[in-house]
Design a protein around this motif. Structure first.
Motif, PDB file in Angstrom:
ATOM      1  N   ILE A 358      30.432  -3.004 -16.055  1.00  0.00           N
ATOM      2  CA  ILE A 358      31.056  -1.721 -15.759  1.00  0.00           C
ATOM      3  C   ILE A 358      30.792  -1.380 -14.298  1.00  0.00           C
ATOM      4  O   ILE A 358      29.643  -1.374 -13.850  1.00  0.00           O
ATOM      5  CB  ILE A 358      30.502  -0.595 -16.657  1.00  0.00           C
ATOM      6  N   GLU A 359      31.853  -1.089 -13.560  1.00  0.00           N
ATOM      7  CA  GLU A 359      31.704  -0.689 -12.158  1.00  0.00           C
ATOM      8  C   GLU A 359      31.609   0.829 -12.077  1.00  0.00           C
ATOM      9  O   GLU A 359      32.177   1.546 -12.907  1.00  0.00           O
ATOM     10  CB  GLU A 359      32.902  -1.189 -11.349  1.00  0.00           C
ATOM     11  N   ALA A 360      30.892   1.306 -11.082  1.00  0.00           N
ATOM     12  CA  ALA A 360      30.705   2.747 -10.942  1.00  0.00           C
ATOM     13  C   ALA A 360      30.561   3.112  -9.474  1.00  0.00           C
ATOM     14  O   ALA A 360      30.243   2.266  -8.629  1.00  0.00           O
ATOM     15  CB  ALA A 360      29.472   3.204 -11.722  1.00  0.00           C
ATOM     16  N   LEU A 361      30.792   4.380  -9.178  1.00  0.00           N
ATOM     17  CA  LEU A 361      30.552   4.929  -7.846  1.00  0.00           C
ATOM     18  C   LEU A 361      29.299   5.788  -7.891  1.00  0.00           C
ATOM     19  O   LEU A 361      29.162   6.658  -8.761  1.00  0.00           O
ATOM     20  CB  LEU A 361      31.744   5.760  -7.371  1.00  0.00           C
ATOM     21  N   LEU A 362      28.405   5.524  -6.964  1.00  0.00           N
ATOM     22  CA  LEU A 362      27.161   6.285  -6.859  1.00  0.00           C
ATOM     23  C   LEU A 362      27.154   7.013  -5.514  1.00  0.00           C
ATOM     24  O   LEU A 362      27.092   6.384  -4.463  1.00  0.00           O
ATOM     25  CB  LEU A 362      25.956   5.358  -6.969  1.00  0.00           C
ATOM     26  N   PHE A 363      27.260   8.328  -5.570  1.00  0.00           N
ATOM     27  CA  PHE A 363      27.186   9.170  -4.385  1.00  0.00           C
ATOM     28  C   PHE A 363      25.760   9.724  -4.301  1.00  0.00           C
ATOM     29  O   PHE A 363      25.373  10.569  -5.124  1.00  0.00           O
ATOM     30  CB  PHE A 363      28.156  10.346  -4.470  1.00  0.00           C
ATOM     31  N   LYS A 364      24.987   9.250  -3.345  1.00  0.00           N
ATOM     32  CA  LYS A 364      23.606   9.709  -3.211  1.00  0.00           C
ATOM     33  C   LYS A 364      23.529  10.883  -2.238  1.00  0.00           C
ATOM     34  O   LYS A 364      24.007  10.793  -1.107  1.00  0.00           O
ATOM     35  CB  LYS A 364      22.714   8.575  -2.714  1.00  0.00           C
ATOM     36  N   ALA A 365      22.925  11.959  -2.693  1.00  0.00           N
ATOM     37  CA  ALA A 365      22.716  13.103  -1.801  1.00  0.00           C
ATOM     38  C   ALA A 365      21.865  12.661  -0.613  1.00  0.00           C
ATOM     39  O   ALA A 365      20.942  11.851  -0.759  1.00  0.00           O
ATOM     40  CB  ALA A 365      22.033  14.233  -2.547  1.00  0.00           C
ATOM     41  N   LYS A 366      22.191  13.161   0.569  1.00  0.00           N
ATOM     42  CA  LYS A 366      21.398  12.815   1.749  1.00  0.00           C
ATOM     43  C   LYS A 366      19.965  13.314   1.574  1.00  0.00           C
ATOM     44  O   LYS A 366      19.742  14.382   0.968  1.00  0.00           O
ATOM     45  CB  LYS A 366      22.036  13.431   2.989  1.00  0.00           C
ATOM     46  N   PRO A 367      18.984  12.554   2.060  1.00  0.00           N
ATOM     47  CA  PRO A 367      17.570  12.910   1.837  1.00  0.00           C
ATOM     48  C   PRO A 367      17.218  14.342   2.227  1.00  0.00           C
ATOM     49  O   PRO A 367      16.439  15.003   1.535  1.00  0.00           O
ATOM     50  CB  PRO A 367      16.816  11.897   2.707  1.00  0.00           C
ATOM     51  N   GLU A 368      17.811  14.832   3.304  1.00  0.00           N
ATOM     52  CA  GLU A 368      17.473  16.187   3.747  1.00  0.00           C
ATOM     53  C   GLU A 368      18.039  17.266   2.834  1.00  0.00           C
ATOM     54  O   GLU A 368      17.614  18.428   2.884  1.00  0.00           O
ATOM     55  CB  GLU A 368      17.978  16.421   5.180  1.00  0.00           C
ATOM     56  N   ASN A 369      19.001  16.875   1.965  1.00  0.00           N
ATOM     57  CA  ASN A 369      19.592  17.838   1.028  1.00  0.00           C
ATOM     58  C   ASN A 369      19.144  17.631  -0.413  1.00  0.00           C
ATOM     59  O   ASN A 369      19.283  18.522  -1.246  1.00  0.00           O
ATOM     60  CB  ASN A 369      21.125  17.735   1.062  1.00  0.00           C
ATOM     61  N   ASP A 370      18.646  16.443  -0.728  1.00  0.00           N
ATOM     62  CA  ASP A 370      18.399  16.010  -2.109  1.00  0.00           C
ATOM     63  C   ASP A 370      17.527  17.003  -2.880  1.00  0.00           C
ATOM     64  O   ASP A 370      16.406  17.311  -2.489  1.00  0.00           O
ATOM     65  CB  ASP A 370      17.722  14.646  -2.087  1.00  0.00           C
ATOM     66  N   ASN A 371      18.081  17.527  -3.996  1.00  0.00           N
ATOM     67  CA  ASN A 371      17.310  18.458  -4.840  1.00  0.00           C
ATOM     68  C   ASN A 371      16.707  17.769  -6.060  1.00  0.00           C
ATOM     69  O   ASN A 371      16.100  18.426  -6.911  1.00  0.00           O
ATOM     70  CB  ASN A 371      18.178  19.646  -5.271  1.00  0.00           C
ATOM     71  N   GLY A 372      16.930  16.436  -6.175  1.00  0.00           N
ATOM     72  CA  GLY A 372      16.335  15.686  -7.272  1.00  0.00           C
ATOM     73  C   GLY A 372      17.180  15.606  -8.519  1.00  0.00           C
ATOM     74  O   GLY A 372      16.852  14.853  -9.442  1.00  0.00           O
ATOM     75  N   TYR A 373      18.293  16.355  -8.561  1.00  0.00           N
ATOM     76  CA  TYR A 373      19.139  16.384  -9.761  1.00  0.00           C
ATOM     77  C   TYR A 373      20.366  15.504  -9.576  1.00  0.00           C
ATOM     78  O   TYR A 373      20.852  15.301  -8.456  1.00  0.00           O
ATOM     79  CB  TYR A 373      19.570  17.820 -10.079  1.00  0.00           C
ATOM     80  N   THR A 374      20.878  14.990 -10.686  1.00  0.00           N
ATOM     81  CA  THR A 374      22.048  14.123 -10.676  1.00  0.00           C
ATOM     82  C   THR A 374      23.107  14.678 -11.619  1.00  0.00           C
ATOM     83  O   THR A 374      22.783  15.201 -12.693  1.00  0.00           O
ATOM     84  CB  THR A 374      21.674  12.687 -11.102  1.00  0.00           C
ATOM     85  N   ILE A 375      24.355  14.545 -11.219  1.00  0.00           N
ATOM     86  CA  ILE A 375      25.497  14.915 -12.060  1.00  0.00           C
ATOM     87  C   ILE A 375      26.127  13.630 -12.592  1.00  0.00           C
ATOM     88  O   ILE A 375      26.486  12.744 -11.811  1.00  0.00           O
ATOM     89  CB  ILE A 375      26.535  15.723 -11.264  1.00  0.00           C
TER      90      ILE A 375
END
Length: 597
Positions: A358-375
């Motif tokens: 299964i292929e997927a797209l992973l959009f990683k929040a930039k480190p300076e913004n990352d709140n630790g949560y994933t949608i």
């Protein structure tokens, strides 16, 4: 120094959507459909003056096409009402103005534009009037206002797809499912299938008459990927003309002057653009201006115009003379946010429960913004895909620190015909377990913690969000459902009339498949839907009617669950009005922030 806050949701949603465009025959004007002023209207650019876009037609309703009269006398377009998708055909002066009804009737009926004759005197259209399930094709004579019935749809919904230049031959497409669309050409009293065996499950689409006896079209007949085929109306012969390995050709445009085809192909999460010379059979890959090509127009002189977007580039229209060097005709951008401040996705893959890739797209929040949560985002369709294109929702949520994971589970397009068909009559088992495997992959790879996952989906993705919530509630902090079907029994009976003939192949039969319908309906799992929920619904939605959301919200509230419900009275299956869009996504962000630890 002056300190500025993070960009607001509104900044991301002040980008506008371009829903389609057309270029006048003399190539002096380009008109496009956009919510540039907050509601959908028609806008134009004078290409010979490099002008700023100006309002071309004011109606404040969603439009589904633009067509210039070749003699510069008028422009045609189509409007619905508050997203109800009952489109009817309007005309306006060539220099723009207020649209007036041209081919209209009962507001509950549909009138879809199909073709304009070379002299601009006849409009071909498809209508639900008199045949709501199968659709009829008619032609309107603009000189005397008379209508002539050309074809009565039968067996399945039938639409006119191409007309020969001399207007004595017509190609129709007959839909039995998204993956089963047969084409046939009708000339006089004679009818011929475009493919050798129309009983075989396949699709045919994008037919083009290159002369009055030769039809080129796209099909996946006896193939995993769609290719260019040809049908000779004199010899009745079918031929495979061009196959591109492991790429589905999705768009076929013919330039008569240069005797060349222009093709767009789907390759996983991106598109590719090609030029194919019919005489020399030379195939040349061109440079597309964006990751996705959503509309391609080739003028008689060979100029290329593309509507496209990438993950960090909103909808824009581009022009090229050679298919290599592109000029942007629009400058749609995020207010106060550069491309570098946004996030491009990583393309990843994982093994599902049955070892399917299964292929997927992973959009990683930039480190300076990352709140630790994933949608976790299961896409809509389901026979569609999450691809590398700009979503205001994604980029605004990423800017607030949320990582986003979007899998292309079985049923997604771009991975071959067999993969697309795997969701048919299996909405809730295989695709659900593909999503579960994706969630576990996130945990195993340290992308997110088990206590920090939100679930958000719209349309089929909303259905999947409801189903995952009911069957796997332990994974999620909270759930957002945007116009998702909640009960397969009620859903199959409430879809638009012309959808009903294809529902059995797509979902199944509620009597024969009763046990599976129960098992795959989210309402079956009310007892385990225990996490906070936000449900969003358009009151005029014709695809997933308001009752689908009403019923599950009411049942959950009866059980004392934490459910918020927003109904947009002037929207359908999506958000056409900018203020509504901002309201919805601001509410979604607020909802998720309130349900963090």
């Amino acid at each position: 120094m002056i300190q500025f806050p993070k960009p607001t949701v509104e900044q991301f949603f002040r980008t506008y959507v371009i829903g389609g465009f057309a270029v006048s025959k003399d190539e002096k004007r380009l008109a496009f459909i956009s919510n540039l002023n907050g509601k959908v209207n028609l806008w134009a650019i004078d290409l010979d003056k490099s002008s700023f876009p100006y309002l071309f037609a004011h109606h404040d309703e969603s439009a589904n096409f633009i067509k210039f009269d070749p003699e510069n006398r008028y422009v045609l377009t189509g409007y619905d009402k508050d997203g109800d998708e009952n489109y009817q055909i309007y005309a306006l002066p060539f220099n723009g103005g207020l649209p007036q009804p041209l081919i209209t009737g009962d507001p509950q009926e549909k009138y879809y534009f199909a073709h304009l004759s070379k002299d601009g005197k006849r409009v071909y259209y498809v209508t639900s009037e008199g045949n709501p399930s199968m659709l009829n094709t008619k032609v309107r004579n603009l000189e005397d206002g008379t209508d002539t019935l050309l074809n009565e749809g039968e067996v399945s919904p039938t639409q006119l797809a191409a007309v020969s230049e001399n207007e004595d031959a017509f190609v129709y497409l007959r839909s039995f499912a998204n993956t089963y669309v047969t084409g046939f050409v009708k000339k006089g009293e004679d009818t011929y299938p475009l493919t050798p065996d129309p009983e075989k499950v396949h699709v045919s689409f994008e037919p083009v008459f290159t002369d009055d006896k030769t039809i080129y079209f796209l099909t996946d007949y006896e193939s995993e990927y769609s290719y260019v085929a040809k049908f000779d109306l004199e010899t009745k012969e079918f031929a495979n003309v061009l196959t591109i390995e492991n790429e589905s050709i999705t768009t076929l445009k013919w330039n008569k002057t240069n005797k060349a085809f222009y093709l767009v192909t789907e390759k996983g999460v991106t598109d590719r653009l090609y030029r194919y010379e019919a005489r020399s059979r030379k195939l040349e890959q061109l440079t597309a201006p964006t990751s996705l090509v959503e509309q391609l127009v080739i003028t008689e002189t060979g100029n290329l115009f593309v509507l496209g977007r990438s993950a960090t580039i909103p909808h824009n229209i581009f022009h090229s003379q050679n298919g290599i060097d592109w000029e942007s005709l629009t400058d749609n951008r995020v207010l106060g946010v550069s491309e570098e401040d946004m996030v491009d996705p990583e393309v990843v893959s994982y093994k599902s429960f049955d070892d399917m890739e299964i292929e997927a797209l992973l959009f990683k929040a930039k480190p300076e913004n990352d709140n630790g949560y994933t949608i976790f985002w299961p896409h809509g369709g389901p026979q569609a895909a999450e691809r590398e294109y700009f979503r205001s929702m994604f980029q605004s949520f990423l800017n607030r620190g949320y990582t986003i994971f979007a899998p292309n589970f079985r049923g997604s397009t771009g991975y071959g015909a067999s993969f697309v068909k795997m969701v048919e009559q299996d909405w809730g088992h295989g695709p659900r377990l593909d999503n579960v495997a994706g969630i576990e992959w996130l945990f195993e790879n340290g992308i997110t913690d088990r206590e920090k996952l939100f679930l958000v989906g719209g349309s089929y993705g909303g259905y999947m969000a409801l189903l995952l919530h009911g069957r796997h509630p332990e994974y999620f902090k909270a759930v957002i459902d945007i116009f998702g079907p909640s009960d397969l029994f009620t859903f199959v009976n409430s879809v638009p009339t012309h959808w009903k003939p294809i529902m059995e192949r797509w979902i199944g039969n509620p009597e024969r498949d009763k046990e599976r319908f129960i098992k795959d309906s989210p309402v079956t799992y009310l007892e385990t839907m225990t996490k906070p929920m936000l449900v969003i619904q358009g009151a005029k939605d014709p695809r997933v009617v308001k009752e689908e959301s009403d019923q599950i919200v009411a049942k959950l509230k009866e059980k004392g669950r934490d459910v918020e419900y927003l109904v947009l009275e002037d929207e359908g299956h999506g958000f056409s009005k900018k203020e509504n869009e901002i309201k919805v996504y601001s509410l979604m962000l607020d909802f998720m922030e309130r349900h963090q630890d």
